[in-house]
Write a protein that holds these residues in place. Structure first.
Motif, PDB file in Angstrom:
ATOM      1  N   SER A 207       1.017  -1.187  -0.020  1.00 58.85           N
ATOM      2  CA  SER A 207       0.147   0.147   0.134  1.00 58.85           C
ATOM      3  C   SER A 207       1.041   1.323   0.101  1.00 58.85           C
ATOM      4  CB  SER A 207      -1.059  -0.038   1.367  1.00 58.85           C
ATOM      5  OG  SER A 207      -0.229   0.111   2.565  1.00 58.85           O
ATOM      6  N   ALA A 252     -12.798   7.025   3.132  1.00 63.44           N
ATOM      7  CA  ALA A 252     -11.442   6.947   3.342  1.00 63.44           C
ATOM      8  C   ALA A 252     -11.220   7.035   4.762  1.00 63.44           C
ATOM      9  CB  ALA A 252     -10.441   7.979   2.517  1.00 63.44           C
ATOM     10  N   GLU A 256     -10.395   4.287   8.134  1.00 61.80           N
ATOM     11  CA  GLU A 256      -9.056   4.047   8.925  1.00 61.80           C
ATOM     12  C   GLU A 256      -9.152   2.957   9.731  1.00 61.80           C
ATOM     13  OE1 GLU A 256      -8.641   7.737  10.050  1.00 61.80           O
ATOM     14  OE2 GLU A 256      -7.959   8.867   8.167  1.00 61.80           O
ATOM     15  N   LYS A 262      -8.673   0.036   4.671  1.00 61.58           N
ATOM     16  CA  LYS A 262      -8.069   1.269   4.889  1.00 61.58           C
ATOM     17  C   LYS A 262      -6.671   1.314   3.935  1.00 61.58           C
ATOM     18  CE  LYS A 262      -5.071  -0.382   8.520  1.00 61.58           C
ATOM     19  NZ  LYS A 262      -4.761  -0.388  10.114  1.00 61.58           N
ATOM     20  N   PHE A 263      -6.285   0.041   3.524  1.00 65.06           N
ATOM     21  CA  PHE A 263      -5.136   0.122   2.597  1.00 65.06           C
ATOM     22  C   PHE A 263      -5.664   0.270   1.107  1.00 65.06           C
ATOM     23  CE2 PHE A 263      -3.635  -2.455   6.039  1.00 65.06           C
ATOM     24  CZ  PHE A 263      -2.591  -1.686   6.420  1.00 65.06           C
ATOM     25  N   GLN A 266      -7.301   4.635   0.213  1.00 65.60           N
ATOM     26  CA  GLN A 266      -6.744   5.665   0.873  1.00 65.60           C
ATOM     27  C   GLN A 266      -7.237   7.207   0.503  1.00 65.60           C
ATOM     28  OE1 GLN A 266      -2.414   5.134  -0.293  1.00 65.60           O
ATOM     29  NE2 GLN A 266      -2.551   2.822  -0.310  1.00 65.60           N
ATOM     30  N   TRP A 271      -5.259   4.293  -4.938  1.00 60.66           N
ATOM     31  CA  TRP A 271      -4.161   3.102  -5.043  1.00 60.66           C
ATOM     32  C   TRP A 271      -5.226   2.065  -5.404  1.00 60.66           C
ATOM     33  CZ3 TRP A 271      -4.292  -1.897  -2.893  1.00 60.66           C
ATOM     34  CH2 TRP A 271      -2.998  -2.498  -2.765  1.00 60.66           C
TER      35      TRP A 271
END
Length: 488
Positions: A207, A252, A256, A262-263, A266, A271
């Motif tokens: 990530s 996003a 978290e 969460k990865f 982002q 991503w």
């Protein structure tokens, strides 16, 4: 300090080596190069010599030949420094001599199959920071392809300067960190075995990339998610199902506190789209449909619901729901308004075709129920945009819904059942607020697609007219389609 004390020091050194080997922590020994080993041996000889001289001074009548009686004291101080340096090397030093790099890589490769928890411990303790720093520099560099297998594609001037400015000792460690990343972490065996110990250990590192960076990086990320999806990871699937958007926070931000999402989602970088996670999810789902799953032909029953929710197409549908909302938020945050027909792969269309060909899509089967779930998700996404008065990607949603069909081999673009559901959504939102930008964008879509829609629309017009006889929305869309896109 006496000769017996020297033997104690020797015993300590032997014990350290033995414990390291016994606990499979041979890595401790690789902190010492042959030069440092010779140096430590010379110091040990000096200590032993001082002790021998002290013995001659005290016991053998050699006082006349020796100037003073401080040899044991010198041996004591040197021993303290000697042991302190060794302990610092073992406990604190994260440097490995370059001459041992090949041995370390070979050792790590063996740990992948024999002791993955220990390997993850070593990566976290010795290489995580170096790998992270190198990735950060690669992300901010200008791209310059370097077609060498296992080497960073991004090998630019700023990366070269980063290496060059590193002191020699640090550079040796950096070279090892890069090799660990390429030759150990970015391998299928590491990805697969690490998931049995810590299912997000690989994802944490992957990530960090903001560019495809390594020649096999995207393949390894795809393999990671294939493994996660094909094994029906309960943690991953449950996160997708229970993720409910709070209108006061972005996706996003809400992600978290999750383990996986969460990865993927982002806050400052798209991503998930760079590494095309949606495609991995979609292909795995299509493969499961092709291989066959008994739940699709079963009648809807509360006892079967858990099995149905675990099917990959159904999990994908939940994933798409969150993914679409994240895409809208990301585009809005970074002022991305350009039209992009390839934002989504439209796997729902291919799911429908596969279900219609191979399963019973009539009555109350789960195959038929899936179509209702899809239409429900489409409605939710329209409402999500409508409530925000945000027309971004409305036409993409309408395009995909109009193509979605329970009929096998319908022309890709417009189908009767998909078109009917899409028109019903347009009517609902137009009647609710004709001035909302979503309502206007919906009408504009049908105006632009009139030529492709007309024949299918005529087949469903009677049913729509009977259902919505006095609806302003129906009258508007009927006028648009029948008057060549002109409602005047």
């Amino acid at each position: 300090m006496t000769l017996s004390d020297v033997l104690v020091v020797l015993s300590i050194l032997i014990a350290i080596a033995s414990i390291s080997l016994a606990n499979n922590k041979r890595l401790i020994l690789y902190k010492f190069s042959w030069i440092s080993a010779i140096l430590f041996f010379v110091i040990f000889i000096v200590i032993s010599g001082l002790c021998v001289i002290q013995y001659l001074y005290d016991e053998c009548g050699c006082r006349a030949y020796l100037p003073h009686n401080y040899y044991s004291l010198w041996a004591f101080f040197i021993t303290i420094v000697y042991l302190a340096i060794i302990l610092i090397y073992i406990l604190k030093s994260k440097h490995f001599p370059k001459v041992n790099n090949d041995k370390i890589i070979e050792y790590y490769a063996g740990l992948i199959e024999t002791n993955m928890p220990l390997l993850l411990e070593f990566v976290d303790a010795y290489h995580k920071k170096g790998i992270s720093n190198y990735i950060d520099n690669a992300n901010t560099s200008e791209k310059k392809e370097k077609k060498t297998e296992g080497i960073f594609v991004v090998e630019t001037d700023s990366l070269k300067q980063y290496k060059k400015k590193s002191r020699r000792r640090r550079k040796n460690t950096l070279d090892l960190d890069i090799r660990v990343l390429n030759e150990i972490i970015l391998t299928k065996s590491f990805v697969k075995n690490s998931m049995n110990v810590n299912s997000v250990s690989f994802l944490k590192i992957a990530s960090l990339f903001k560019t495809e960076g390594l020649l096999n990086l995207k393949d390894m990320i795809s393999f990671y998610f294939q493994t996660l999806i094909k094994t029906h990871s309960e943690d991953f699937f449950s996160e997708i199902y229970v993720f409910v958007q709070n209108d006061n926070e972005t996706i996003a931000k809400q992600a978290e506190d999750t383990k996986y999402l969460k990865f993927l989602f982002q806050n400052d970088f798209d991503w998930i789209r760079l590494f095309d996670v949606e495609a991995v999810f979609g292909e795995c789902s299509l493969k499961e449909l092709a291989e066959g799953h008994p739940v699709w032909n079963r009648s809807v029953d509360e006892w079967e619901n858990d099995q149905y929710k675990k099917t990959l197409p159904r999990v994908y549908l939940q994933f798409f729901r969150v993914f679409f909302k994240y895409t809208v938020e990301y585009r809005r945050a970074y002022l991305k308004t350009e039209r992009d027909e390839k934002l989504f792969h439209n796997y729902l269309y291919y799911f429908a075709q596969e279900l219609a060909r191979n399963y019973n899509c009539e009555g109350e089967t789960y195959a038929c129920h899936f179509f209702e779930d899809v239409y429900s998700i489409f409605y939710e996404l329209y409402k999500y945009l409508f409530d925000q008065n945000n027309d971004d990607l409305v036409d993409v949603l309408l395009r995909d819904q109009c193509a979605f069909s329970i009929t096998v081999d319908t022309p890709y673009l417009i189908s009767q059942d998909g078109l009917k559901k899409a028109v019903e959504n347009v009517i609902y939102f137009y009647d609710k607020d004709a001035d909302n930008v979503v309502s206007k964008k919906m009408m504009n879509f049908f105006s632009n697609k009139r030529g492709e829609i007309l024949s299918q629309y005529k087949a469903i017009k009677g049913e729509l007219q009977a259902t919505y006889p006095s609806s302003p929305g129906f009258q508007k869309i009927d006028k648009i389609i029948n008057n060549n896109g002109n409602d005047e």
